[in-house]
Design a protein around this motif. Structure first.
Motif, PDB file in Angstrom:
ATOM      1  N   UNK A  63       1.938   7.802  12.684  1.00 21.53           N
ATOM      2  CA  UNK A  63       1.215   8.416  11.575  1.00 21.53           C
ATOM      3  C   UNK A  63       0.648   9.797  11.925  1.00 21.53           C
ATOM      4  N   UNK A  64      -0.095   9.871  13.035  1.00 20.12           N
ATOM      5  CA  UNK A  64      -0.735  11.158  13.355  1.00 20.12           C
ATOM      6  C   UNK A  64      -1.104  11.202  14.839  1.00 20.12           C
ATOM      7  N   UNK A  65      -1.821  12.248  15.216  1.00 19.56           N
ATOM      8  CA  UNK A  65      -2.214  12.560  16.621  1.00 19.56           C
ATOM      9  C   UNK A  65      -1.056  12.328  17.596  1.00 19.56           C
ATOM     10  N   UNK A 103       3.338 -11.108   9.956  1.00 20.26           N
ATOM     11  CA  UNK A 103       1.873 -11.171  10.076  1.00 20.26           C
ATOM     12  C   UNK A 103       1.394  -9.721  10.052  1.00 20.26           C
ATOM     13  N   UNK A 104       0.663  -9.358   9.013  1.00 24.16           N
ATOM     14  CA  UNK A 104       0.338  -7.949   8.752  1.00 24.16           C
ATOM     15  C   UNK A 104      -1.169  -7.763   8.767  1.00 24.16           C
ATOM     16  N   UNK A 105      -1.638  -6.845   9.610  1.00 20.06           N
ATOM     17  CA  UNK A 105      -3.076  -6.531   9.634  1.00 20.06           C
ATOM     18  C   UNK A 105      -3.338  -5.399   8.639  1.00 20.06           C
ATOM     19  N   UNK A 106      -4.109  -5.727   7.610  1.00 17.47           N
ATOM     20  CA  UNK A 106      -4.541  -4.707   6.636  1.00 17.47           C
ATOM     21  C   UNK A 106      -6.072  -4.693   6.679  1.00 17.47           C
ATOM     22  N   UNK A 107      -6.621  -3.628   7.234  1.00 23.36           N
ATOM     23  CA  UNK A 107      -8.080  -3.583   7.384  1.00 23.36           C
ATOM     24  C   UNK A 107      -8.759  -3.650   6.013  1.00 23.36           C
ATOM     25  N   UNK A 108      -9.991  -4.167   6.003  1.00 23.59           N
ATOM     26  CA  UNK A 108     -10.754  -4.340   4.750  1.00 23.59           C
ATOM     27  C   UNK A 108     -10.702  -3.078   3.889  1.00 23.59           C
ATOM     28  N   UNK A 109     -10.892  -1.922   4.556  1.00 26.40           N
ATOM     29  CA  UNK A 109     -10.955  -0.658   3.819  1.00 26.40           C
ATOM     30  C   UNK A 109      -9.604  -0.261   3.217  1.00 26.40           C
ATOM     31  N   UNK A 110      -8.538  -0.916   3.624  1.00 30.98           N
ATOM     32  CA  UNK A 110      -7.192  -0.564   3.147  1.00 30.98           C
ATOM     33  C   UNK A 110      -6.690  -1.525   2.066  1.00 30.98           C
ATOM     34  N   UNK A 111      -7.429  -2.624   1.877  1.00 26.80           N
ATOM     35  CA  UNK A 111      -6.925  -3.712   1.019  1.00 26.80           C
ATOM     36  C   UNK A 111      -6.585  -3.276  -0.401  1.00 26.80           C
ATOM     37  N   UNK A 138       9.920 -15.841  18.906  1.00 29.12           N
ATOM     38  CA  UNK A 138      10.532 -14.561  18.540  1.00 29.12           C
ATOM     39  C   UNK A 138      10.885 -14.412  17.072  1.00 29.12           C
ATOM     40  N   UNK A 139      10.265 -15.223  16.192  1.00 26.67           N
ATOM     41  CA  UNK A 139      10.697 -15.201  14.783  1.00 26.67           C
ATOM     42  C   UNK A 139       9.793 -14.363  13.874  1.00 26.67           C
ATOM     43  N   UNK A 140       8.649 -13.886  14.391  1.00 28.07           N
ATOM     44  CA  UNK A 140       7.659 -13.245  13.515  1.00 28.07           C
ATOM     45  C   UNK A 140       7.608 -11.734  13.754  1.00 28.07           C
ATOM     46  N   UNK A 141       7.498 -10.981  12.646  1.00 32.80           N
ATOM     47  CA  UNK A 141       7.290  -9.530  12.732  1.00 32.80           C
ATOM     48  C   UNK A 141       5.777  -9.297  12.620  1.00 32.80           C
ATOM     49  N   UNK A 142       5.187  -8.701  13.651  1.00 27.26           N
ATOM     50  CA  UNK A 142       3.752  -8.400  13.616  1.00 27.26           C
ATOM     51  C   UNK A 142       3.584  -6.930  13.238  1.00 27.26           C
ATOM     52  N   UNK A 143       2.705  -6.662  12.287  1.00 29.34           N
ATOM     53  CA  UNK A 143       2.557  -5.297  11.757  1.00 29.34           C
ATOM     54  C   UNK A 143       1.106  -4.852  11.859  1.00 29.34           C
ATOM     55  N   UNK A 144       0.871  -3.740  12.553  1.00 32.89           N
ATOM     56  CA  UNK A 144      -0.501  -3.224  12.606  1.00 32.89           C
ATOM     57  C   UNK A 144      -0.478  -1.714  12.798  1.00 32.89           C
ATOM     58  N   UNK A 145      -1.422  -1.061  12.149  1.00 33.06           N
ATOM     59  CA  UNK A 145      -1.538   0.399  12.249  1.00 33.06           C
ATOM     60  C   UNK A 145      -2.846   0.785  12.928  1.00 33.06           C
ATOM     61  N   UNK A 146      -3.398  -0.147  13.731  1.00 33.40           N
ATOM     62  CA  UNK A 146      -4.568   0.171  14.539  1.00 33.40           C
ATOM     63  C   UNK A 146      -5.850   0.251  13.743  1.00 33.40           C
ATOM     64  N   UNK A 147      -6.837   0.946  14.325  1.00 35.45           N
ATOM     65  CA  UNK A 147      -8.188   0.904  13.756  1.00 35.45           C
ATOM     66  C   UNK A 147      -8.488   2.078  12.836  1.00 35.45           C
ATOM     67  N   UNK A 202      -4.380   5.397   8.127  1.00 32.11           N
ATOM     68  CA  UNK A 202      -4.523   4.959   6.756  1.00 32.11           C
ATOM     69  C   UNK A 202      -3.249   5.312   5.979  1.00 32.11           C
ATOM     70  N   UNK A 203      -2.573   4.293   5.442  1.00 31.52           N
ATOM     71  CA  UNK A 203      -1.344   4.532   4.692  1.00 31.52           C
ATOM     72  C   UNK A 203      -1.693   4.728   3.214  1.00 31.52           C
ATOM     73  N   UNK A 204      -0.904   5.529   2.525  1.00 31.96           N
ATOM     74  CA  UNK A 204      -1.117   5.672   1.087  1.00 31.96           C
ATOM     75  C   UNK A 204      -0.591   4.444   0.364  1.00 31.96           C
ATOM     76  N   UNK A 205      -1.015   4.247  -0.916  1.00 30.90           N
ATOM     77  CA  UNK A 205      -0.552   3.074  -1.679  1.00 30.90           C
ATOM     78  C   UNK A 205       0.973   3.006  -1.779  1.00 30.90           C
ATOM     79  N   UNK A 206       1.638   4.169  -1.929  1.00 32.02           N
ATOM     80  CA  UNK A 206       3.104   4.147  -2.058  1.00 32.02           C
ATOM     81  C   UNK A 206       3.735   3.627  -0.765  1.00 32.02           C
ATOM     82  N   UNK A 207       3.194   4.067   0.394  1.00 32.83           N
ATOM     83  CA  UNK A 207       3.727   3.605   1.692  1.00 32.83           C
ATOM     84  C   UNK A 207       3.452   2.105   1.885  1.00 32.83           C
TER      85      UNK A 207
END
Ligand code: UDP
Length: 471
Positions: free
Chosen positions: A384-386, A318-326, A285-294, A297-302
């Motif tokens: 984020x949306x929908x 542990x943060x998932x940042x898709x290749x296209x978001x890097x 229970x010590x890790x924060x997992x972060x993902x915004x799905x497939x 898309x977050x802006x650079x400021x966010x």
């Protein structure tokens, strides 16, 4: 030859084509639903688009790995998929035109090969599949990939009971929507509250109801006990509606089960070793997992606010940042690699089930929401949306499974707010309460798909009816 869980060959049984929209959040649940059908003695062919089919052949793509037969049809964009279309509208229109013919030819091909098709289970965003099924006199079943609550809202739009853009007067209606808690504008699907954004997707989600009354079955990837009031209301409008979720491999819901028919969750293969090794030595229970799905898309400021909020919280992340978001990660960002790990994709279910994860910062995609609930992981909602704002409303206020990180007037969720939410969920009284609720929902989800549970009964009823009809 497909086999069911008792390892008997299933040959002379009904044959279903299952046709998802080519997006992760649609393919994943429909693949899992296919496996549940196979376990009920139905033969299934999962029909992917040519482009998705080629992409997975390049990575994983062995049918045995999924235990589901795969076939493909053209959507008109065999070389680039959805991304190659000039707009979503062009994509959906082309898919309808090209796909209708391609699906018809696939049905004929299966018949010629001695594998006649009896039923088409189709993604609600591509309702023309039902017209194809009916042309051949087949059973047609819609598969709703969003919650009953969200479909209740879209159904109100379809019937003209909610007319976006939603005015103050309209908001009054939203306080009394049947089966739903009182909603504010920020709780609505963004395509309704921010009417005019993504009109083609809005059109598809409202348009799903145009021929749905002709469907023989309507499956919703939800759980009756999770949103019984919305499900009851929606089934008055759609009498064929049944809930069949969560479409999550049973082994994640019940640790005693082995991976048999559920093996291979995702069509897209993650390189998971890195994540699992990194998680292995972290306390429970010590890790924060972060993902915004497939897709989101977050802006650079966010991205910068999120990075700082996570870093300042002092917890492992542990943060998932898709290749296209890097490229949007803050310039010169740095953190202790023991404290944080950024990966481009992971096996989310395996990560959530690892025990090390104590909090899920999520965009509240419907699959991620079901996965968080099924594994009882407390959530920080950052929709984020929908449909995500409506899912966030339920996560916080109906299921008591998390908090919502609120944005400012500019929509930006500040680092202090993210840090506050993470701390609230990871420790303190609120965290305790959420974890208790997590245990409750985990059991509800497991029971629904266990033998005799609400979702299991619906799937058995469908399978039984097809078998009776065909044999
Ligand atoms: N997912 C995954 N690995 C990741 C991120 C997401 O396997 O690193 C999966 C997740 O488990 C879920 C799906 O991708 O099944 C995302 O679907 P969801 O409806 O949550 O969001 P969408 O991608 O449709 O916005």
């Amino acid at each position: 030859q497909q086999r069911n869980s008792s390892d008997e060959p299933i040959h002379d049984t009904p044959h279903c084509l299952v046709v998802p929209l080519p997006a992760t959040g649609h393919i994943n649940p429909m693949l899992q639903f296919s496996k549940r059908l196979i376990s009920k003695r139905i033969r299934v062919t999962l029909v992917l688009t040519r482009f998705v089919s080629k992409s997975i052949t390049a990575t994983t793509a062995r049918e045995e790995e999924f235990n589901v037969r795969l076939d493909s049809i053209s959507d008109g964009f065999d070389d680039g998929g959805m991304e190659a279309a000039e707009s979503t509208r062009v994509y959906l229109d082309t898919f309808r035109e090209v796909g209708s013919g391609a699906l018809s030819r696939l049905i004929e091909k299966q018949s010629d090969a001695g594998e006649p098709v009896h039923c088409v289970v189709y993604d609600h965003c591509i309702p023309w599949c039902l017209d194809v099924a009916k042309k051949f006199g087949l059973v047609g079943a819609a598969f709703l990939t969003q919650s009953c609550a969200v479909d209740t809202i879209y159904n109100h739009v379809y019937q003209g009971l909610i007319r976006p853009p939603v005015t103050e007067q309209g908001i009054l209606t939203l306080r009394t929507l049947p089966g739903l808690p009182p909603l504010k504008s920020e709780d609505l699907p963004s395509l309704v509250s921010k009417f005019g954004t993504y009109p083609a997707i809005f059109g598809a989600l409202v348009g799903q109801f145009s021929n749905i009354d002709e469907a023989d079955w309507v499956f919703c990837n939800s759980v009756y006990e999770l949103e019984n009031e919305a499900a009851d209301w929606l089934s008055k409008r759609l009498p064929k509606l049944t809930t069949i979720g969560p479409t999550i491999p049973s082994m994640y819901l019940d640790k005693r089960l082995k991976a048999d028919v559920d093996y291979g969750f995702s069509i897209f293969k993650p390189s998971n070793e890195l994540c699992m090794n990194w998680l292995a030595n972290k306390p429970n229970g010590s890790v924060v997992y972060v993902s915004f799905g497939s897709l989101a898309s977050l802006g650079p400021a966010q991205m910068e606010e999120l990075f700082s909020g996570l870093n300042n919280s002092g917890h492992y992340f542990l943060w998932v940042v898709r290749k296209t978001e890097e490229t949007k990660l803050p310039k010169n960002y740095c953190f202790n690699p023991e404290k944080g790990l950024i990966v481009s994709w992971c096996s989310q279910l395996e990560v959530l089930a690892s025990g090390a994860v104590g909090c899920f910062v999520t965009h509240c995609g419907w699959n991620s929401t079901l996965e968080g609930l099924s594994l009882g992981v407390p959530m920080v909602a950052m929709p984020q949306w929908t449909d995500q704002p409506t899912n966030a409303k339920f996560i916080r206020d109906v299921w008591g499974m998390g908090v919502r990180a609120e944005g400012g007037g500019d929509g930006l969720v500040k680092r202090e707010e993210i840090e506050r939410c993470v701390r609230e969920v990871m420790g303190g009284e609120r965290g305790e309460e959420i974890r208790r609720n997590g245990d409750k929902w985990k059991n509800v989800m497991k029971d629904a798909v266990s033998e005799g549970g609400s979702s299991d009964r619906c799937i058995s009823q469908f399978a039984g009816s097809l078998i009776n009809q065909v044999l």
